[in-house]
Every structure is written in C-alpha cells, then in structure tokens.
Design an enzyme around this catalytic site. Structure first.
Site, mmCIF file in Angstrom:
data_model
loop_
_atom_site.group_PDB
_atom_site.id
_atom_site.type_symbol
_atom_site.label_atom_id
_atom_site.label_comp_id
_atom_site.label_asym_id
_atom_site.label_seq_id
_atom_site.Cartn_x
_atom_site.Cartn_y
_atom_site.Cartn_z
ATOM 1 N N HIS A 103 0.910 -1.026 0.253
ATOM 2 C CA HIS A 103 0.113 0.196 0.016
ATOM 3 C C HIS A 103 0.834 1.487 -0.407
ATOM 4 C CE1 HIS A 103 0.902 1.113 4.177
ATOM 5 N NE2 HIS A 103 0.381 -0.270 4.628
ATOM 6 N N ASP A 385 3.671 -4.579 3.721
ATOM 7 C CA ASP A 385 5.962 -4.797 4.164
ATOM 8 C C ASP A 385 5.480 -6.417 4.616
ATOM 9 O OD1 ASP A 385 3.918 -4.168 6.613
ATOM 10 O OD2 ASP A 385 6.408 -2.642 6.938
#
Length: 484
Positions: A103, A385
């Site tokens: 994102h 992540d």
C-alpha cells in the site's frame, strides 16, 4: 597521488630511482583500485561490476546513512524513476503479468504517548501537492463503484480516503498519488506498448485480491484506475484475503510459526545489545514523561517516519523536543536489524514457508497460461510490507531494500517467438530487473546468454527445491517436520 609523484623525485641513483618509481607505480595503482566503485541505486538494489579486479580488502560493511534510507522508504512521488518493466528481445511476446504491491503512504499505526498526533490531512485535494493529473477523475470514478463485486467486508470500506485529520493507518493523498503513478507507468508499458489487455478486455482476464484494510483496497483501486482508466465497475471483482501473507487455505504451518518466533528472539537480542538505542529511548521517554518501556512499546519509528516523510517537525513537550538525532539512531538500528536478518537465515526459513502458498498459486497460474488458458493474464495483489518482505527473502533477493511505501514486485511471463513452446520469466522490484538475483536463476545467468529465466526454473524452485531445504517432499511435511 601527489605524494607518490613527489617521492619519485628523490635524489637516488638512476637505477635505484627507476626501481623505486616502479614500486611506487604499483602502490599508486593499487590505491586507485581500493576506491570503491559499487554504488546503490534508488530502486533499492546495489549495482555491481561483473568483473572483480581485486579481492575485497574491506571487511567492515559500508556505513549506513539513515536519513538517505528514510527518504528512499518515503518514496516521494515527485521523484522520477527509471523502469525496466517490459524489456525483452523484439521476438518475445508478453503473455502475463502478476503484480504484488505494498500500500502507499499511510498515517501511523501507533502514536507516541502524550504527544500531538501529526497534523496530516487525508482529504483528497487535486490542487494540493503531491498531486496527479488524474486525481480528480479518480475521485469521481470511485463514487460510482457500487456495481463492483467485492468479497468479504471489502464492500463496506471507503474506496478513497476522506478524513480532514487522518485516522490511524489511513492512506494519505501521497499514498494515492504513488499508486496512480504506478498504474500509469504499468499502463504505458503493458497496455500501450505490449497490448497485454485490449480495449474489450473481460473480467476473467483480471485477478484482483487485497487484504481487508482500507489502505490496501484504496491502493489497488488507485493503481487500477490509471492502468485501466475509467474501467467498467461491472468487470471488477476484488477478492478479500484475510491473511497478510496470503496463505489462503494453507495457513496451518507450525514450523513457519517456529521460525518466526526464533526470528523475533534474534530481533530482541540485537535490540538489548544496542546501548545507543536504549539511551535514546530513555531520553525520549523523559521528554514525553512516560516509562521507557511504554515508549519502546509504542514503536516510535512508525510515527516518526510519518513526521519525516511529510516534512513535519518532530513532536515537542514542555520538557523538550524529539529531534533528528533520536530519529537517526532508531532508524540506523532498524537498518542494522535488516542486515543481520539476512545473515542469520532464520527469517529466510520463515519466509520460505510463509510465502509458499502465494508462490505456488503464482506458479499454477503461469502454468495454466502456458497451457493456453486466456484467463487471469493480469494479476494484482494489494498487500503490506510483511507480505512483500518475506517474498523477496524467499526468492533469494538479498540485496533488496525493505519494501518502501507503494513498492511493487512484478512477475512477467514471456513466450519465445522463435520457439513458441519455450516460456521465460522476469522478476522486477521497483522497476529494477532482479531476475538473476534469485536463488533459482543465479547460476543460469552465469552460463547462458538468455536475458530471462526459464519458467521451469521457477516451477522447480516452488514445487521441489523449497522442500529440499527442509529435508521434506511436500509443504505439509515441511510445515510439520522438526529440524534434526
């Protein structure tokens, strides 16, 4: 070099002088070769000369610049970057692209206790920087999205951020712009140049999946909007993935959890040995007036990165201010932790088991396309992540930086036009070709002139080689067999 030249003028006899000059010449040439020539590119990968003239004489790792690395992590969308996506010999045909993204820029997940939250506006305003030429059109198109099919709880999430003061973890305007840029870049390459999807593309040609966070859904929609401008919402079907590692129905893996726990112990051990870090935490805790343990538990780097990326002053109290030195020490430790993580291999073992379901799904899809299926030729996974990082580790791409905001990992499938039965893959990270940094294609690169990796190398890695590392023959066996 001036010292070398001066010394050669000393008044020795001609023969001694000539011999001394030869010695000095060798020394000076040697000093020239000691100057480091490797550089680090902004795409997160180190560039290395293919030929090593001398053995490495430096044993200490290169110095870490925490401020530079933080800038790279922020991924400010005004910076122009080069991209190697879509590069292949003219006789190769692109037949499939699978994209895994992190994102975009978000508001912190954690707050530093007793400090004012960063004043970041999450309302989308096209006239505020950073912006994008299609931002206004994106906002209008998102308001028409009720016709889309969205799995699980996705339909209840907002399709774009809209709070005047960002909520915790909310995508910012910077994050939206980052993925509008990503989508535009991928469109120029894959749609305009390679015609991966034609104007009459169908819903079956897309596969879209995201976790249940608004920031991942909104990032996917931003990328998709500039990739397929003004797309028909009726063709959009976004699947909900409940797991951040995208393990779907194969999440029961005790050994994966074991290696993750061992990795977390390694992290803890490194942290408690870092006296500079502990002193900084003590100092920051005094500034905000809380116990050190509470300050440490608030994960201050997450909040400080938001201040840094948005160029907002770090928080102050009546006692003092958190400053750049505090930030640099914490960020430097984070980078040192990433380096040790690569060396210790515990995270690598965790990553192999954590990402196998996703990589196996990727391989199965590529094999179906090779067999002639025309479905799911463009795939988009919108994730975090903690999704991208283990995938990079599992693939063996050890030189890659930790996933920045709006990072992208791309798998390209190509068909050899001269030998149509032969298929190859390219893997790219933030626009850089990392195909031959993978563990399964590193040796192939050394003995082949082909610019890509044979698909079967990737297939064998996922279907067989991963299990051999655990002395197993299947994913279930690897997940349940304790190491000897």
């Amino acid at each position: 070099m001036a010292t070398c030249a001066a010394a050669s003028q000393a008044g020795w006899s001609y023969k001694r002088k000539q011999k001394w000059e030869m010695v000095l010449l060798h020394i000076c040439l040697g000093l020239v070769h000691l100057i480091p020539v490797n550089s680090v590119r902004e795409d997160g990968l180190s560039t290395k000369s293919r030929k090593r003239i001398m053995p490495e004489l430096l044993t200490e790792p290169p110095a870490i610049d925490p401020v530079y690395e933080a800038h790279v992590y922020c991924n400010i969308p005004t910076i122009v970057e080069r991209s190697m996506e879509g590069h292949a010999p003219h006789y190769f045909k692109l037949v499939s692209v699978q994209v895994l993204i992190r994102h975009g820029d978000r508001y912190p997940l954690y707050a530093i206790p007793k400090t004012k939250r960063p004043d970041i506006d999450c309302m989308l305003q096209p006239n505020r920087k950073p912006s994008h030429p299609q931002l206004e059109a994106f906002i209008k198109h998102m308001s028409k999205g009720s016709a889309a099919q969205m799995g699980g709880s996705l339909s209840s999430l907002p399709r774009y951020p809209s709070h005047s003061l960002c909520e915790m973890g909310e995508l910012t305007q910077t994050g939206v712009v980052q993925h509008l840029k990503n989508g535009q870049l991928l469109r120029d390459i894959y749609i305009n140049k390679h015609k991966l999807l034609l104007s009459d593309w169908t819903a079956k040609q897309l596969y879209l999946e995201t976790t249940g966070k608004s920031r991942t859904l909104q990032s996917a929609l931003a990328l998709l909007y500039t990739f397929l401008p003004d797309f028909d919402w009726k063709k959009i079907n976004i699947r909900h993935q409940w797991s951040t590692i995208f393990c779907s129905g194969s999440c029961n893996c005790p050994m994966r959890n074991h290696y993750l726990e061992e990795e977390q112990r390694r992290q803890y051990s490194l942290r408690v040995k870092n006296n500079d870090l502990e002193n900084i935490y003590v100092d920051m805790a005094k500034i905000v007036g809380i116990p050190t343990r509470q300050l440490r538990a608030s994960n201050p780097i997450d909040s400080l990165l938001c201040y840094f990326c948005h160029n907002v002053s770090f928080p102050c109290t009546k006692t003092g201010c958190i400053d750049m030195e505090h930030f640099k020490v914490i960020k430097r430790h984070q980078l040192e932790d990433e380096r040790e993580r690569q060396e210790k291999k515990l995270y690598f073992l965790y990553a192999l088991l954590a990402t196998h379901p996703l990589l196996n799904q990727t391989v199965n899809r590529l094999q179906r396309i090779v067999e002639g299926k025309k479905e799911e030729v463009f795939v988009l996974y919108s994730a975090h992540d903690v999704t991208l990082s283990p995938v990079l580790s599992a693939l063996g791409i050890t030189d890659a930086r930790f996933p920045r905001f709006a990072a992208r990992l791309v798998f390209e499938l190509w068909q050899d036009g001269k030998r149509p039965k032969d298929h190859f893959i390219r893997i790219l990270y933030n626009g850089a070709d990392v195909t031959f940094q993978t563990s399964f294609c590193r040796d192939y690169y050394k003995r082949s002139t082909k610019p890509m990796c044979p698909l079967e190398k990737f297939v064998n890695f996922v279907k067989r080689d991963v299990f051999l590392i655990f002395n197993s023959s299947s994913y279930y066996d690897a997940c349940h067999r304790r190491p000897l």
